[in-house]
Enzyme design. Structure first.
Site, PDB file in Angstrom:
ATOM      1  N   ARG A  36       0.810  -1.215   0.000  1.00 15.26           N
ATOM      2  CA  ARG A  36       0.000   0.000   0.000  1.00 15.26           C
ATOM      3  C   ARG A  36       0.843   1.264   0.000  1.00 15.26           C
ATOM      4  O   ARG A  36       0.349   2.353  -0.232  1.00 15.26           O
ATOM      5  CB  ARG A  36      -1.000  -0.005   1.154  1.00 15.26           C
ATOM      6  CG  ARG A  36      -1.871  -1.233   1.053  1.00 15.26           C
ATOM      7  CD  ARG A  36      -3.179  -1.162   1.775  1.00 15.26           C
ATOM      8  NE  ARG A  36      -3.899  -2.406   1.565  1.00 15.26           N
ATOM      9  CZ  ARG A  36      -4.721  -2.620   0.556  1.00 15.26           C
ATOM     10  NH1 ARG A  36      -4.975  -1.691  -0.327  1.00 15.26           N
ATOM     11  NH2 ARG A  36      -5.324  -3.788   0.437  1.00 15.26           N
ATOM     12  N   HIS A  66       4.292  -9.367  -7.252  1.00 15.22           N
ATOM     13  CA  HIS A  66       3.126  -8.482  -7.432  1.00 15.22           C
ATOM     14  C   HIS A  66       3.540  -7.038  -7.183  1.00 15.22           C
ATOM     15  O   HIS A  66       4.147  -6.729  -6.155  1.00 15.22           O
ATOM     16  CB  HIS A  66       2.029  -8.900  -6.449  1.00 15.22           C
ATOM     17  CG  HIS A  66       0.657  -8.418  -6.839  1.00 15.22           C
ATOM     18  ND1 HIS A  66       0.385  -7.106  -7.129  1.00 15.22           N
ATOM     19  CD2 HIS A  66      -0.507  -9.089  -6.995  1.00 15.22           C
ATOM     20  CE1 HIS A  66      -0.905  -6.995  -7.439  1.00 15.22           C
ATOM     21  NE2 HIS A  66      -1.470  -8.185  -7.367  1.00 15.22           N
ATOM     22  N   TYR A  69      -0.189  -2.092  -4.889  1.00 16.81           N
ATOM     23  CA  TYR A  69      -1.545  -1.652  -5.266  1.00 16.81           C
ATOM     24  C   TYR A  69      -1.582  -0.154  -5.578  1.00 16.81           C
ATOM     25  O   TYR A  69      -2.409   0.309  -6.346  1.00 16.81           O
ATOM     26  CB  TYR A  69      -2.535  -1.915  -4.120  1.00 16.81           C
ATOM     27  CG  TYR A  69      -2.810  -3.370  -3.862  1.00 16.81           C
ATOM     28  CD1 TYR A  69      -2.880  -4.284  -4.909  1.00 16.81           C
ATOM     29  CD2 TYR A  69      -3.016  -3.823  -2.570  1.00 16.81           C
ATOM     30  CE1 TYR A  69      -3.147  -5.623  -4.666  1.00 16.81           C
ATOM     31  CE2 TYR A  69      -3.287  -5.158  -2.319  1.00 16.81           C
ATOM     32  CZ  TYR A  69      -3.341  -6.048  -3.373  1.00 16.81           C
ATOM     33  OH  TYR A  69      -3.604  -7.362  -3.122  1.00 16.81           O
ATOM     34  N   HIS A 106      -1.562  -4.626 -11.398  1.00 19.19           N
ATOM     35  CA  HIS A 106      -2.890  -4.174 -11.811  1.00 19.19           C
ATOM     36  C   HIS A 106      -2.695  -3.074 -12.842  1.00 19.19           C
ATOM     37  O   HIS A 106      -1.995  -2.091 -12.551  1.00 19.19           O
ATOM     38  CB  HIS A 106      -3.669  -3.639 -10.607  1.00 19.19           C
ATOM     39  CG  HIS A 106      -3.930  -4.676  -9.557  1.00 19.19           C
ATOM     40  ND1 HIS A 106      -4.577  -4.408  -8.385  1.00 19.19           N
ATOM     41  CD2 HIS A 106      -3.624  -5.998  -9.527  1.00 19.19           C
ATOM     42  CE1 HIS A 106      -4.660  -5.528  -7.669  1.00 19.19           C
ATOM     43  NE2 HIS A 106      -4.079  -6.490  -8.338  1.00 19.19           N
ATOM     44  N   GLU A 141      -2.740  -8.124 -14.861  1.00 22.18           N
ATOM     45  CA  GLU A 141      -3.757  -8.910 -14.154  1.00 22.18           C
ATOM     46  C   GLU A 141      -5.146  -8.560 -14.673  1.00 22.18           C
ATOM     47  O   GLU A 141      -5.478  -7.388 -14.854  1.00 22.18           O
ATOM     48  CB  GLU A 141      -3.661  -8.652 -12.642  1.00 22.18           C
ATOM     49  CG  GLU A 141      -4.682  -9.477 -11.853  1.00 22.18           C
ATOM     50  CD  GLU A 141      -4.384  -9.538 -10.365  1.00 22.18           C
ATOM     51  OE1 GLU A 141      -3.306  -9.088  -9.939  1.00 22.18           O
ATOM     52  OE2 GLU A 141      -5.260 -10.042  -9.639  1.00 22.18           O
ATOM     53  N   ASP A 174      -7.035 -13.799 -12.790  1.00 22.96           N
ATOM     54  CA  ASP A 174      -7.515 -13.900 -11.417  1.00 22.96           C
ATOM     55  C   ASP A 174      -8.954 -14.427 -11.459  1.00 22.96           C
ATOM     56  O   ASP A 174      -9.838 -13.777 -12.026  1.00 22.96           O
ATOM     57  CB  ASP A 174      -7.434 -12.523 -10.739  1.00 22.96           C
ATOM     58  CG  ASP A 174      -7.791 -12.576  -9.256  1.00 22.96           C
ATOM     59  OD1 ASP A 174      -8.852 -13.120  -8.913  1.00 22.96           O
ATOM     60  OD2 ASP A 174      -7.014 -12.038  -8.449  1.00 22.96           O
ATOM     61  N   HIS A 177     -11.586 -12.139  -9.951  1.00 21.90           N
ATOM     62  CA  HIS A 177     -11.779 -10.923 -10.754  1.00 21.90           C
ATOM     63  C   HIS A 177     -12.572 -11.197 -12.037  1.00 21.90           C
ATOM     64  O   HIS A 177     -13.470 -10.432 -12.378  1.00 21.90           O
ATOM     65  CB  HIS A 177     -10.423 -10.317 -11.132  1.00 21.90           C
ATOM     66  CG  HIS A 177      -9.630  -9.839  -9.961  1.00 21.90           C
ATOM     67  ND1 HIS A 177      -8.376  -9.298 -10.087  1.00 21.90           N
ATOM     68  CD2 HIS A 177      -9.916  -9.819  -8.638  1.00 21.90           C
ATOM     69  CE1 HIS A 177      -7.915  -8.965  -8.888  1.00 21.90           C
ATOM     70  NE2 HIS A 177      -8.826  -9.282  -7.995  1.00 21.90           N
ATOM     71  N   HIS A 209      -4.328 -16.411 -10.497  1.00 22.96           N
ATOM     72  CA  HIS A 209      -4.628 -16.146  -9.100  1.00 22.96           C
ATOM     73  C   HIS A 209      -5.892 -16.938  -8.798  1.00 22.96           C
ATOM     74  O   HIS A 209      -6.920 -16.726  -9.451  1.00 22.96           O
ATOM     75  CB  HIS A 209      -4.883 -14.652  -8.854  1.00 22.96           C
ATOM     76  CG  HIS A 209      -3.627 -13.833  -8.842  1.00 22.96           C
ATOM     77  ND1 HIS A 209      -3.646 -12.455  -8.786  1.00 22.96           N
ATOM     78  CD2 HIS A 209      -2.324 -14.205  -8.859  1.00 22.96           C
ATOM     79  CE1 HIS A 209      -2.386 -12.022  -8.771  1.00 22.96           C
ATOM     80  NE2 HIS A 209      -1.578 -13.041  -8.823  1.00 22.96           N
ATOM     81  N   ASP A 222     -14.764  -7.411  -6.464  1.00 23.36           N
ATOM     82  CA  ASP A 222     -13.401  -7.789  -6.067  1.00 23.36           C
ATOM     83  C   ASP A 222     -13.217  -7.949  -4.561  1.00 23.36           C
ATOM     84  O   ASP A 222     -12.512  -7.171  -3.925  1.00 23.36           O
ATOM     85  CB  ASP A 222     -12.376  -6.779  -6.630  1.00 23.36           C
ATOM     86  CG  ASP A 222     -10.934  -7.237  -6.389  1.00 23.36           C
ATOM     87  OD1 ASP A 222     -10.731  -8.328  -5.830  1.00 23.36           O
ATOM     88  OD2 ASP A 222     -10.015  -6.482  -6.750  1.00 23.36           O
ATOM     89  N   HIS A 224     -12.137 -11.238  -2.247  1.00 23.51           N
ATOM     90  CA  HIS A 224     -11.747 -12.640  -2.332  1.00 23.51           C
ATOM     91  C   HIS A 224     -12.336 -13.449  -1.177  1.00 23.51           C
ATOM     92  O   HIS A 224     -12.449 -12.951  -0.065  1.00 23.51           O
ATOM     93  CB  HIS A 224     -10.230 -12.777  -2.290  1.00 23.51           C
ATOM     94  CG  HIS A 224      -9.528 -12.021  -3.376  1.00 23.51           C
ATOM     95  ND1 HIS A 224      -8.178 -12.075  -3.551  1.00 23.51           N
ATOM     96  CD2 HIS A 224      -9.989 -11.192  -4.349  1.00 23.51           C
ATOM     97  CE1 HIS A 224      -7.830 -11.309  -4.587  1.00 23.51           C
ATOM     98  NE2 HIS A 224      -8.913 -10.756  -5.070  1.00 23.51           N
ATOM     99  N   GLU A 254      -4.733 -16.104  -3.207  1.00 27.02           N
ATOM    100  CA  GLU A 254      -4.797 -14.778  -2.548  1.00 27.02           C
ATOM    101  C   GLU A 254      -6.060 -14.740  -1.708  1.00 27.02           C
ATOM    102  O   GLU A 254      -6.784 -13.757  -1.689  1.00 27.02           O
ATOM    103  CB  GLU A 254      -4.865 -13.661  -3.581  1.00 27.02           C
ATOM    104  CG  GLU A 254      -3.729 -13.609  -4.560  1.00 27.02           C
ATOM    105  CD  GLU A 254      -3.951 -12.542  -5.623  1.00 27.02           C
ATOM    106  OE1 GLU A 254      -4.997 -12.583  -6.312  1.00 27.02           O
ATOM    107  OE2 GLU A 254      -3.103 -11.668  -5.744  1.00 27.02           O
TER     108      GLU A 254
HETATM  109 ZN    ZN Z   1      -8.581  -8.959  -6.112  1.00 27.93          ZN
HETATM  110 FE    FE Z   2      -5.246 -11.160  -7.967  1.00 27.10          FE
HETATM  111 FE    FE Z   3      -3.637  -8.448  -7.824  1.00 26.76          FE
END
Ligand code: ZN
Ligand code: FE
Ligand code: FE
Length: 274
Positions: A36, A66, A69, A106, A141, A174, A177, A209, A222, A224, A254
């Site tokens: 983050r 990854h 974000y 992303h 992704e 994903d 997603h 993912h 979104d 999970h 994830e």
């Molecule tokens: Zn997600």
């Molecule tokens: Fe993902």
């Molecule tokens: Fe992701």
């Protein structure tokens, strides 16, 4: 087959490999910097070399790093956008320490600037980062299409690939997603993969993912869920791990778990293989 989960990078690469081994994983994901924030940890080449050796020794599949974000390559503020592009470039350089793996991120949110402007910015940043030819394959992704998020439609991924024009860009699918995004992998996995092939090309699909979803089909949310506790259900994951097109790809969990939960889900996925 290669199953793994997100691991904390805080104690270095060798520690991640050892943690992966302890939970039955033979691939894993990690954030290249604080997910983050944007602060990257110090590089330790000895630790990385040790990790590379362990990965080989234990026949790991490709890792799927990854990006943070917060890295939005198509944010509206030009300075923040340039900063994000530099973060991407630095992340790819850092992947040199663990060569030959994947770096997934992303694509970004265009925040009202429009899809075309957003895709243009993403492509520019990717071209800048890829000009060094670092030993890493970048993955876009597939997203749930929340807000102005780019990558919720396969067509948008295709537009980025076309604008970048590099073979060193692939796609990470994903499962949460795409289902949230309106691709029915529960009812018609083969149909979705055919659509992926038609629009993007299955040769670009490099990793998955593997997440269940807390929300219903096409919700664009979104969130999970643990495997079997969401709208996708265990039978969907059984079909995925046994699918001839998917079964050789690194599959990263994830799901909302700590290590024991991940260990259980990895065992569950392995047990589902026929
Ligand atoms: Zn997600
Ligand atoms: Fe993902
Ligand atoms: Fe992701």
């Amino acid at each position: 087959m290669y199953f793994g989960c997100h691991l904390s990078a805080g104690k270095g690469s060798t520690a991640m490999v050892n943690t992966a081994l302890s939970i039955g994983a033979n691939t894993f994901a990690f954030f290249t910097r604080n997910p983050r924030g944007s602060k990257a940890k110090q590089e330790d080449s000895q630790d990385a070399a040790k990790a590379v050796h362990l990965l080989e020794e234990h026949n790991f599949g490709k890792l799927v790093a990854h990006g943070a974000y917060t890295m939005n390559l198509c944010t509206a503020d030009p300075e923040a956008r340039a900063f994000a592009a530099d973060v991407l470039e630095d992340d790819l350089r850092r992947m040199t320490a663990l060569p030959g793996n994947f770096y997934n991120f992303h694509p970004g949110s265009h925040v009202g600037q429009g899809l075309e402007a957003g895709i243009d910015y993403i492509a520019q940043a990717l071209k800048q980062a890829l000009r060094h030819s670092y030993p890493v394959t970048v993955l876009l992704e597939t997203m749930a299409g929340k807000g102005s998020e780019i990558g919720g439609r396969f067509e948008e991924i295709r537009m980025i690939l076309d604008a970048v024009g590099s073979e060193h860009v692939g796609v990470c699918l994903d499962t949460c997603h795409v289902y949230d995004g309106g691709y029915d992998i529960v009812g018609d996995l083969d149909g979705v993969l055919a659509e992926f092939d038609r629009v993007i090309g299955l040769n670009r699909l490099k990793a998955l993912h593997v997440n269940d979803s807390k929300n219903p089909f096409a919700s664009h949310k979104d969130r999970h869920a643990c495997l079997g506790e969401g709208s996708l259900g265990l039978e969907t994951f059984r079909a995925i791990v046994n699918h001839p097109v998917l079964r050789d790809k690194p599959m990263i969990l994830e799901t909302p778990n700590e290590l024991p939960g991940y260990q259980k889900e990895i065992a569950l996925l392995r047990q589902m293989q026929s």
